[in-house]
Design a protein around this motif. Sequence first.
Motif, PDB file in Angstrom:
ATOM      1  N   ALA A   6      44.558  -5.607  25.892  1.00  0.00           N
ATOM      2  CA  ALA A   6      43.911  -5.047  27.082  1.00  0.00           C
ATOM      3  C   ALA A   6      43.339  -3.682  26.724  1.00  0.00           C
ATOM      4  N   ARG A   7      42.076  -3.505  26.977  1.00  0.00           N
ATOM      5  CA  ARG A   7      41.399  -2.255  26.630  1.00  0.00           C
ATOM      6  C   ARG A   7      40.833  -1.608  27.893  1.00  0.00           C
ATOM      7  N   ARG A   8      40.907  -0.289  27.922  1.00  0.00           N
ATOM      8  CA  ARG A   8      40.357   0.429  29.058  1.00  0.00           C
ATOM      9  C   ARG A   8      38.836   0.476  28.956  1.00  0.00           C
ATOM     10  N   HIS A   9      38.175   0.139  30.057  1.00  0.00           N
ATOM     11  CA  HIS A   9      36.718   0.146  30.099  1.00  0.00           C
ATOM     12  C   HIS A   9      36.238   1.463  30.716  1.00  0.00           C
ATOM     13  N   HIS A  10      35.466   2.214  29.964  1.00  0.00           N
ATOM     14  CA  HIS A  10      34.943   3.486  30.453  1.00  0.00           C
ATOM     15  C   HIS A  10      33.478   3.302  30.846  1.00  0.00           C
ATOM     16  N   GLN A  11      33.245   3.279  32.137  1.00  0.00           N
ATOM     17  CA  GLN A  11      31.879   3.164  32.596  1.00  0.00           C
ATOM     18  C   GLN A  11      31.300   4.552  32.866  1.00  0.00           C
ATOM     19  N   ILE A  12      29.969   4.612  32.940  1.00  0.00           N
ATOM     20  CA  ILE A  12      29.315   5.864  33.286  1.00  0.00           C
ATOM     21  C   ILE A  12      29.330   5.972  34.805  1.00  0.00           C
ATOM     22  N   HIS A  13      30.047   6.953  35.318  1.00  0.00           N
ATOM     23  CA  HIS A  13      30.250   7.068  36.751  1.00  0.00           C
ATOM     24  C   HIS A  13      29.084   7.780  37.431  1.00  0.00           C
ATOM     25  N   GLU A  14      28.765   7.315  38.616  1.00  0.00           N
ATOM     26  CA  GLU A  14      27.727   7.940  39.417  1.00  0.00           C
ATOM     27  C   GLU A  14      28.251   9.250  39.993  1.00  0.00           C
ATOM     28  N   ILE A  15      27.405  10.256  40.021  1.00  0.00           N
ATOM     29  CA  ILE A  15      27.787  11.546  40.586  1.00  0.00           C
ATOM     30  C   ILE A  15      26.720  11.990  41.581  1.00  0.00           C
ATOM     31  N   LEU A  16      27.012  13.040  42.314  1.00  0.00           N
ATOM     32  CA  LEU A  16      26.093  13.540  43.321  1.00  0.00           C
ATOM     33  C   LEU A  16      24.930  14.290  42.671  1.00  0.00           C
ATOM     34  N   SER A  17      23.768  14.159  43.279  1.00  0.00           N
ATOM     35  CA  SER A  17      22.649  15.001  42.857  1.00  0.00           C
ATOM     36  C   SER A  17      22.873  16.401  43.432  1.00  0.00           C
ATOM     37  N   PRO A  18      22.330  17.430  42.809  1.00  0.00           N
ATOM     38  CA  PRO A  18      22.485  18.790  43.358  1.00  0.00           C
ATOM     39  C   PRO A  18      22.004  18.896  44.802  1.00  0.00           C
ATOM     40  N   ALA A  19      20.928  18.166  45.142  1.00  0.00           N
ATOM     41  CA  ALA A  19      20.406  18.211  46.510  1.00  0.00           C
ATOM     42  C   ALA A  19      21.406  17.626  47.496  1.00  0.00           C
ATOM     43  N   SER A  20      22.010  16.493  47.141  1.00  0.00           N
ATOM     44  CA  SER A  20      22.984  15.864  48.033  1.00  0.00           C
ATOM     45  C   SER A  20      24.215  16.741  48.204  1.00  0.00           C
ATOM     46  N   GLU A  21      24.622  17.366  47.113  1.00  0.00           N
ATOM     47  CA  GLU A  21      25.788  18.243  47.183  1.00  0.00           C
ATOM     48  C   GLU A  21      25.522  19.432  48.111  1.00  0.00           C
ATOM     49  N   ARG A  22      24.305  19.987  48.034  1.00  0.00           N
ATOM     50  CA  ARG A  22      23.958  21.109  48.908  1.00  0.00           C
ATOM     51  C   ARG A  22      23.961  20.689  50.374  1.00  0.00           C
ATOM     52  N   ILE A  23      23.447  19.488  50.638  1.00  0.00           N
ATOM     53  CA  ILE A  23      23.406  18.991  52.021  1.00  0.00           C
ATOM     54  C   ILE A  23      24.816  18.907  52.592  1.00  0.00           C
ATOM     55  N   VAL A  24      25.760  18.363  51.800  1.00  0.00           N
ATOM     56  CA  VAL A  24      27.134  18.195  52.276  1.00  0.00           C
ATOM     57  C   VAL A  24      27.810  19.547  52.481  1.00  0.00           C
ATOM     58  N   VAL A  25      27.604  20.471  51.544  1.00  0.00           N
ATOM     59  CA  VAL A  25      28.224  21.794  51.667  1.00  0.00           C
ATOM     60  C   VAL A  25      27.713  22.513  52.913  1.00  0.00           C
ATOM     61  N   GLU A  26      26.396  22.486  53.152  1.00  0.00           N
ATOM     62  CA  GLU A  26      25.837  23.146  54.324  1.00  0.00           C
ATOM     63  C   GLU A  26      26.293  22.467  55.611  1.00  0.00           C
ATOM     64  N   PHE A  27      26.431  21.152  55.561  1.00  0.00           N
ATOM     65  CA  PHE A  27      26.920  20.417  56.730  1.00  0.00           C
ATOM     66  C   PHE A  27      28.349  20.841  57.060  1.00  0.00           C
ATOM     67  N   CYS A  28      29.184  20.974  56.034  1.00  0.00           N
ATOM     68  CA  CYS A  28      30.576  21.390  56.251  1.00  0.00           C
ATOM     69  C   CYS A  28      30.661  22.860  56.678  1.00  0.00           C
ATOM     70  N   ARG A  29      29.676  23.653  56.286  1.00  0.00           N
ATOM     71  CA  ARG A  29      29.709  25.072  56.594  1.00  0.00           C
ATOM     72  C   ARG A  29      29.429  25.332  58.081  1.00  0.00           C
ATOM     73  N   ASP A  30      28.403  24.676  58.621  1.00  0.00           N
ATOM     74  CA  ASP A  30      27.900  25.087  59.933  1.00  0.00           C
ATOM     75  C   ASP A  30      27.912  24.019  61.017  1.00  0.00           C
ATOM     76  N   ASN A  31      27.918  22.757  60.659  1.00  0.00           N
ATOM     77  CA  ASN A  31      27.707  21.711  61.660  1.00  0.00           C
ATOM     78  C   ASN A  31      28.962  21.461  62.491  1.00  0.00           C
ATOM     79  N   PRO A  32      28.860  21.555  63.829  1.00  0.00           N
ATOM     80  CA  PRO A  32      30.039  21.313  64.683  1.00  0.00           C
ATOM     81  C   PRO A  32      30.462  19.846  64.730  1.00  0.00           C
ATOM     82  N   ALA A  33      29.634  18.962  64.151  1.00  0.00           N
ATOM     83  CA  ALA A  33      29.975  17.543  64.164  1.00  0.00           C
ATOM     84  C   ALA A  33      31.138  17.218  63.225  1.00  0.00           C
ATOM     85  N   VAL A  34      31.463  18.144  62.332  1.00  0.00           N
ATOM     86  CA  VAL A  34      32.581  17.921  61.413  1.00  0.00           C
ATOM     87  C   VAL A  34      33.689  18.920  61.737  1.00  0.00           C
TER      88      VAL A  34
END
Length: 402
Positions: A205-233
Amino acid sequence: MDTSVQEIGTAVVDALRAAGYMESTIGQYQKSIKQLGLLAAHQDGIYTCELGTRFVSMTTSPRTGKFSQQRSNDYRRLIHLCDAYLLTGCVDLAVRQRPSTMPSPKTPEFCQLLSLWGQDMKQRELAQVTLYSFGSMATQYLAYLEAQGIFTWDKADGASVLGFLESLRGQWAETTMWSVVANFRPFLKFMQRTDLLDALALARARRHHQIHEILSPASERIVVEFCRDNPAVSARDAAIVLLCLVSGLRACDIISLKLEEVDWRGSTLGIVQQKTGNPLTLPLPSLVLKKLADYVLHERPETTAAQVFIRWKAPHQAFGGHSSIYRVISTVFRTAGVDDMKVGSRMLRYNAASNLLRASTPLPTISAVLGHASADSTNVYLSTDVEQLLACVLPLPVSQKQ
């Protein structure tokens, strides 16, 4: 002294209200209590455990004439409270763990082996999640031996090891069988069975290392700003998402994070990791610290629980498992409009590692931030740095025409 359904029902409803349950939930309990009272009418409204057993079996909906899962769940919850009240005189609203469906060995020799294995693991102070993983694999193997007609340890052979692994292939994806082998191997080492270890190696049995998807800088900024100011969260959910984004903390460590582990003046948190048992101290950026403070001061329900993050609905206790953290993260991302990928704490852990790699952070430092027991464990995150990987690609040789 006999106890009536009416007395128990009143005590249950009072306890639910005192614990802060929603009125809609209390209403569901009241409907079930009413039906239980009708069933108890033939015995002067007195509750007994036998009556409770009969009530739980009434799972057919009068409206559809078919099995009702909702009815079954409601009745089981009520009878659990009724039986506890009958025995103790108190309403026990503690969250119950689901019963394990894992097969367990019955042979005294195998039970003794499991006991010795458990004692050895505890003496080594292994993390709780490791205790469960190693223990469950040993338990399943010994139960498999019994199912094959093997009732003494001396009779276990290499064929049984390979047969056991084969029996698990329907439960585990092929790419995760390495995890089965990794969790099974320590038990065989403890038993000093080199022949069984050799058979385990044959599984390859061998461990399979796939290339994992990560956030784009733009998406990360959107989430951070949403968590900073939006009352919906909420502040709680924003703090959880931001903690995962900036620190890459495991879900189990976020769940077990205690109030006393947050250094508010020093803007750090210090924990003992659930997976490795190693201490870890991390800085808390100002935004994360602010959201944590907002949550603790203004949103966190009143509770005796020591953990920072608490369920909204009563009983107000710590989250029950990783799925709760995943639900929080995925909901925040979806509400923020970043819904083009599957996001959980594991993905954000890879994302945090990728950010550190892009900043040319040395691997030992990344290992320290992520709380790895070994620096070698950090190598798996190299797959997230696609730009650097592309720079390592060699051109194909140009063939010469003959």
